[in-house]
Every structure is written in structure tokens, then in C-alpha cells.
Write a protein that holds these residues in place. Structure first.
Motif, PDB file in Angstrom:
ATOM      1  N   SER A  35       0.825  -1.206   0.000  1.00 20.64           N
ATOM      2  CA  SER A  35       0.000   0.000   0.000  1.00 20.64           C
ATOM      3  C   SER A  35       0.860   1.257   0.000  1.00 20.64           C
ATOM      4  O   SER A  35       0.573   2.218  -0.725  1.00 20.64           O
ATOM      5  CB  SER A  35      -0.929  -0.004   1.221  1.00 20.64           C
ATOM      6  OG  SER A  35      -1.775  -1.141   1.223  1.00 20.64           O
ATOM      7  N   ILE A  36       1.935   1.246   0.796  1.00 19.30           N
ATOM      8  CA  ILE A  36       2.820   2.415   0.860  1.00 19.30           C
ATOM      9  C   ILE A  36       3.440   2.700  -0.507  1.00 19.30           C
ATOM     10  O   ILE A  36       3.459   3.841  -0.983  1.00 19.30           O
ATOM     11  CB  ILE A  36       3.914   2.199   1.916  1.00 19.30           C
ATOM     12  CG1 ILE A  36       3.304   2.219   3.331  1.00 19.30           C
ATOM     13  CG2 ILE A  36       5.012   3.263   1.794  1.00 19.30           C
ATOM     14  CD1 ILE A  36       4.293   1.884   4.433  1.00 19.30           C
ATOM     15  N   PHE A  37       3.943   1.670  -1.166  1.00 14.55           N
ATOM     16  CA  PHE A  37       4.605   1.876  -2.454  1.00 14.55           C
ATOM     17  C   PHE A  37       3.612   2.246  -3.547  1.00 14.55           C
ATOM     18  O   PHE A  37       3.942   3.026  -4.450  1.00 14.55           O
ATOM     19  CB  PHE A  37       5.396   0.629  -2.836  1.00 14.55           C
ATOM     20  CG  PHE A  37       6.773   0.594  -2.232  1.00 14.55           C
ATOM     21  CD1 PHE A  37       7.869   1.020  -2.958  1.00 14.55           C
ATOM     22  CD2 PHE A  37       6.966   0.169  -0.933  1.00 14.55           C
ATOM     23  CE1 PHE A  37       9.134   1.009  -2.410  1.00 14.55           C
ATOM     24  CE2 PHE A  37       8.230   0.152  -0.365  1.00 14.55           C
ATOM     25  CZ  PHE A  37       9.323   0.585  -1.103  1.00 14.55           C
ATOM     26  N   LEU A  38       2.393   1.726  -3.463  1.00 14.15           N
ATOM     27  CA  LEU A  38       1.386   2.117  -4.456  1.00 14.15           C
ATOM     28  C   LEU A  38       0.971   3.571  -4.261  1.00 14.15           C
ATOM     29  O   LEU A  38       0.756   4.300  -5.238  1.00 14.15           O
ATOM     30  CB  LEU A  38       0.165   1.198  -4.351  1.00 14.15           C
ATOM     31  CG  LEU A  38       0.384  -0.243  -4.829  1.00 14.15           C
ATOM     32  CD1 LEU A  38      -0.895  -1.050  -4.651  1.00 14.15           C
ATOM     33  CD2 LEU A  38       0.839  -0.281  -6.278  1.00 14.15           C
ATOM     34  N   VAL A  39       0.871   4.007  -3.009  1.00 13.59           N
ATOM     35  CA  VAL A  39       0.546   5.408  -2.735  1.00 13.59           C
ATOM     36  C   VAL A  39       1.676   6.311  -3.219  1.00 13.59           C
ATOM     37  O   VAL A  39       1.436   7.360  -3.834  1.00 13.59           O
ATOM     38  CB  VAL A  39       0.280   5.616  -1.231  1.00 13.59           C
ATOM     39  CG1 VAL A  39       0.191   7.110  -0.913  1.00 13.59           C
ATOM     40  CG2 VAL A  39      -1.012   4.918  -0.812  1.00 13.59           C
ATOM     41  N   LEU A  40       2.924   5.910  -2.955  1.00 18.40           N
ATOM     42  CA  LEU A  40       4.059   6.702  -3.424  1.00 18.40           C
ATOM     43  C   LEU A  40       4.055   6.818  -4.948  1.00 18.40           C
ATOM     44  O   LEU A  40       4.369   7.874  -5.505  1.00 18.40           O
ATOM     45  CB  LEU A  40       5.369   6.059  -2.964  1.00 18.40           C
ATOM     46  CG  LEU A  40       5.721   6.191  -1.481  1.00 18.40           C
ATOM     47  CD1 LEU A  40       6.979   5.407  -1.165  1.00 18.40           C
ATOM     48  CD2 LEU A  40       5.901   7.657  -1.099  1.00 18.40           C
ATOM     49  N   SER A  41       3.674   5.728  -5.600  1.00 15.90           N
ATOM     50  CA  SER A  41       3.637   5.743  -7.058  1.00 15.90           C
ATOM     51  C   SER A  41       2.598   6.737  -7.586  1.00 15.90           C
ATOM     52  O   SER A  41       2.832   7.419  -8.585  1.00 15.90           O
ATOM     53  CB  SER A  41       3.336   4.339  -7.584  1.00 15.90           C
ATOM     54  OG  SER A  41       3.339   4.312  -8.991  1.00 15.90           O
ATOM     55  N   PHE A  53       7.018   3.132  -8.597  1.00 14.59           N
ATOM     56  CA  PHE A  53       7.088   2.080  -7.582  1.00 14.59           C
ATOM     57  C   PHE A  53       6.079   0.962  -7.822  1.00 14.59           C
ATOM     58  O   PHE A  53       6.096  -0.032  -7.106  1.00 14.59           O
ATOM     59  CB  PHE A  53       6.863   2.678  -6.191  1.00 14.59           C
ATOM     60  CG  PHE A  53       7.917   3.670  -5.788  1.00 14.59           C
ATOM     61  CD1 PHE A  53       9.171   3.237  -5.411  1.00 14.59           C
ATOM     62  CD2 PHE A  53       7.645   5.028  -5.790  1.00 14.59           C
ATOM     63  CE1 PHE A  53      10.150   4.146  -5.041  1.00 14.59           C
ATOM     64  CE2 PHE A  53       8.621   5.946  -5.419  1.00 14.59           C
ATOM     65  CZ  PHE A  53       9.875   5.506  -5.044  1.00 14.59           C
ATOM     66  N   THR A  54       5.219   1.121  -8.814  1.00 12.37           N
ATOM     67  CA  THR A  54       4.200   0.102  -9.062  1.00 12.37           C
ATOM     68  C   THR A  54       4.832  -1.229  -9.431  1.00 12.37           C
ATOM     69  O   THR A  54       4.376  -2.295  -8.998  1.00 12.37           O
ATOM     70  CB  THR A  54       3.250   0.553 -10.185  1.00 12.37           C
ATOM     71  OG1 THR A  54       2.705   1.831  -9.855  1.00 12.37           O
ATOM     72  CG2 THR A  54       2.117  -0.441 -10.356  1.00 12.37           C
ATOM     73  N   GLY A  55       5.904  -1.181 -10.227  1.00  9.77           N
ATOM     74  CA  GLY A  55       6.527  -2.408 -10.695  1.00  9.77           C
ATOM     75  C   GLY A  55       7.150  -3.243  -9.601  1.00  9.77           C
ATOM     76  O   GLY A  55       7.276  -4.468  -9.757  1.00  9.77           O
ATOM     77  N   VAL A  56       7.579  -2.603  -8.497  1.00 10.73           N
ATOM     78  CA  VAL A  56       8.209  -3.371  -7.421  1.00 10.73           C
ATOM     79  C   VAL A  56       7.260  -3.616  -6.252  1.00 10.73           C
ATOM     80  O   VAL A  56       7.543  -4.456  -5.402  1.00 10.73           O
ATOM     81  CB  VAL A  56       9.477  -2.661  -6.911  1.00 10.73           C
ATOM     82  CG1 VAL A  56      10.512  -2.560  -8.013  1.00 10.73           C
ATOM     83  CG2 VAL A  56       9.152  -1.284  -6.336  1.00 10.73           C
ATOM     84  N   ALA A  57       6.151  -2.891  -6.177  1.00  5.66           N
ATOM     85  CA  ALA A  57       5.240  -3.033  -5.045  1.00  5.66           C
ATOM     86  C   ALA A  57       4.670  -4.442  -4.955  1.00  5.66           C
ATOM     87  O   ALA A  57       4.584  -5.029  -3.862  1.00  5.66           O
ATOM     88  CB  ALA A  57       4.104  -2.011  -5.147  1.00  5.66           C
ATOM     89  N   ILE A  58       4.295  -5.017  -6.089  1.00  5.48           N
ATOM     90  CA  ILE A  58       3.667  -6.344  -6.090  1.00  5.48           C
ATOM     91  C   ILE A  58       4.680  -7.440  -5.752  1.00  5.48           C
ATOM     92  O   ILE A  58       4.443  -8.225  -4.827  1.00  5.48           O
ATOM     93  CB  ILE A  58       3.000  -6.605  -7.454  1.00  5.48           C
ATOM     94  CG1 ILE A  58       1.940  -5.535  -7.725  1.00  5.48           C
ATOM     95  CG2 ILE A  58       2.382  -8.001  -7.490  1.00  5.48           C
ATOM     96  CD1 ILE A  58       1.452  -5.490  -9.155  1.00  5.48           C
ATOM     97  N   PRO A  59       5.823  -7.519  -6.451  1.00  6.80           N
ATOM     98  CA  PRO A  59       6.793  -8.559  -6.069  1.00  6.80           C
ATOM     99  C   PRO A  59       7.340  -8.371  -4.665  1.00  6.80           C
ATOM    100  O   PRO A  59       7.624  -9.351  -3.978  1.00  6.80           O
ATOM    101  CB  PRO A  59       7.900  -8.432  -7.127  1.00  6.80           C
ATOM    102  CG  PRO A  59       7.713  -7.100  -7.743  1.00  6.80           C
ATOM    103  CD  PRO A  59       6.253  -6.802  -7.662  1.00  6.80           C
TER     104      PRO A  59
END
Length: 252
Positions: A35-41, A53-59
Motif C-alpha cells: 500500500s505504501i509503495f502504491l501510494v508513493l507511485s 514504484f508500481t513495478g516493485v510493489a507487487i513482487p
């Protein structure tokens, strides 16, 4: 499913949820980080060169889900059962040692699968993850569970202190995360450092997940990552079996 197996699964499920400190950490930490990385993205300006950051948030979320369960709530649990004499006692019952460990792992596999399905569903809805990539990512998650599960049983099979086993597992988890190219992408590191870090088993796990993310830049081909992960899983499982201590007083 026999009555004994069913009762053991229920036992391990209750034991897993009883230690709320590690259970809730393993359950919620991956979701919080994603959630943090998706919000940052979403907050980053949509200009050329801006980090996405979307590409790394999931993995990253899947990495944390697998390692939290396979390492932290596995090794600490085994050390606790040994320190209390449960492992030694169960070896004298009809349940047997093999079935005890098989059901112990089965509960954790179910937990990771449920987590992965939830995380991937959220990613498909809000992060643009392609639905066609979900089956492959679930398979990669299970392969990661096999690899890290072997390491978790190796740690928990030797260490007598539950806290020491859990803390050591956290250390491995964090080192794996930060040195795998997820927390710090390899593209931002010197080439010499990348060549070394890319050879770590944790990096191959991260790399394999990146092969399923649109726009990501995996370092290794998928087949090589699979081979390395399978070999690491087999080696860790073998080491865990030959060094496992059933009783706290065992010398080997």
C-alpha cells in the motif's frame, strides 16, 4: 484425510494464530508495504525519469509474504516446540514426526496462498496487474515458499531459542529484500555490485517475479531463476533434514 492429520492441522492452525506478535506481522506487513509503495507511485509526478514504484510493489509484497511465513513464523514455532519438549513427545505418539512436520508446513502454505491471492487481487484492481500474470505469480510464490521453507526449517531445526530463531529469520528476510533488487533496484547500483548480488538465491526469486510484471527489467532469464530456486530448495530441505534436532539436548 485421517482424524490424526485433521487434528494436527487444527493444532498447528491454533498455534500459528496464538503468537499474535508474529502472526499479525506476517499477515499484514506485506499488505502495508504494498500500500505504501502504491501510494508513493500515485504521488510521484508523471514526468519522464520519475521513479515508478508500481513495478516493485507487487513482487515486494509477495516476497515479504513468503519470507515472513516461511522463515519467521516457521523457525520460531519449531524452536518453541523443541524447547517445550513437544517435538520429542510427538515422536512417541501414533502421529509420528513426519506427519507432524508435514501438517506444520501445510498450514503455512495455505496461509501464504491466501495472502498471495488477496494481494494479487488488490494489485489487479488498483495497480494494473495483468490478470493473465496471476497464475504464474502464484506458482512462483509456491516455489519461493519451498525455497524459503527449507531455510526456515533449517534455522528452526537447529536453534533452541524461539526469539533467536525468529530474529535471525528477520535478519535474513531484510537482507534478502534489500539485496535482491526490490527495495533498491539493480539499475541504481554499480555493475560490479549487481553481478555479485544477482547471484543470491533471493535475487533469483525476485527476478522471477519481475518477469511477470509489465515494464519491469529482470536481470536473469526465467528458466535460470527457476533452476536456481529449485536447486536451493532441494539443498535447504536436505540440510534441514540431516541437521534437524528433535530434542533440545541433542548434540548434532
Amino acid at each position: 484425510m485421517s482424524t490424526v492429520t485433521r487434528e494436527l492441522i487444527g493444532l498447528h492452525r491454533r498455534e500459528l494464530m496464538r503468537d499474535k506478535r508474529y502472526f499479525w506481522f506476517a499477515l499484514l506487513f506485506p499488505l502495508v508495504m504494498m500500500s505504501i509503495f502504491l501510494v508513493l507511485s500515485t504521488l510521484m509526478p508523471k514526468v519522464e525519469g520519475a521513479p515508478d514504484f508500481t513495478g516493485v510493489a507487487i513482487p515486494m509484497a509477495l516476497f515479504l509474504a513468503v519470507t515472513s511465513t516461511a522463515l519467521i513464523v516457521t523457525s520460531g514455532s519449531l524452536a518453541t516446540m523443541r524447547s517445550k519438549g513437544v517435538l520429542r513427545l510427538m515422536g512417541t505418539t501414533p502421529a509420528g514426526r513426519g506427519r507432524l512436520l508435514a501438517t506444520h508446513m501445510a498450514v503455512r502454505v495455505v496461509m501464504v496462498v491466501v495472502q498471495a491471492v488477496g494481494l494479487l487481487a488488490i494489485a489487479a484492481m488498483v495497480a494494473g496487474l495483468e490478470v493473465s500474470a496471476i497464475p504464474a505469480l502464484l506458482g512462483i510464490t509456491l516455489l519461493g515458499m519451498a525455497m524459503f521453507g527449507g531455510i526456515g526449517y533449517l534455522i528452526g531445526g537447529r536453534m533452541n531459542s524461539p526469539d533467536a530463531a525468529s530474529n535471525f529469520s528477520v535478519l535474513i528476510q531484510m537482507l534478502g529484500l534489500f539485496l535482491s533488487g526490490l527495495a533498491f533496484p539493480f539499475q541504481l547500483m554499480p555493475e560490479g555490485v549487481v553481478k555479485v548480488l544477482s547471484l543470491l538465491p533471493t535475487s533469483f526469486f525476485a527476478n522471477l517475479m519481475l518477469t511477470q510484471i509489465t515494464g519491469a527489467k529482470p536481470y536473469h532469464p526465467a528458466w535460470l531463476s527457476i533452476v536456481v530456486m529449485v536447486a536451493t530448495a532441494l539443498a535447504a530441505a536436505y540440510a534441514a533434514v540431516v541437521t534437524f534436532k528433535w530434542d533440545q539436548g541433542e548434540g548434532r
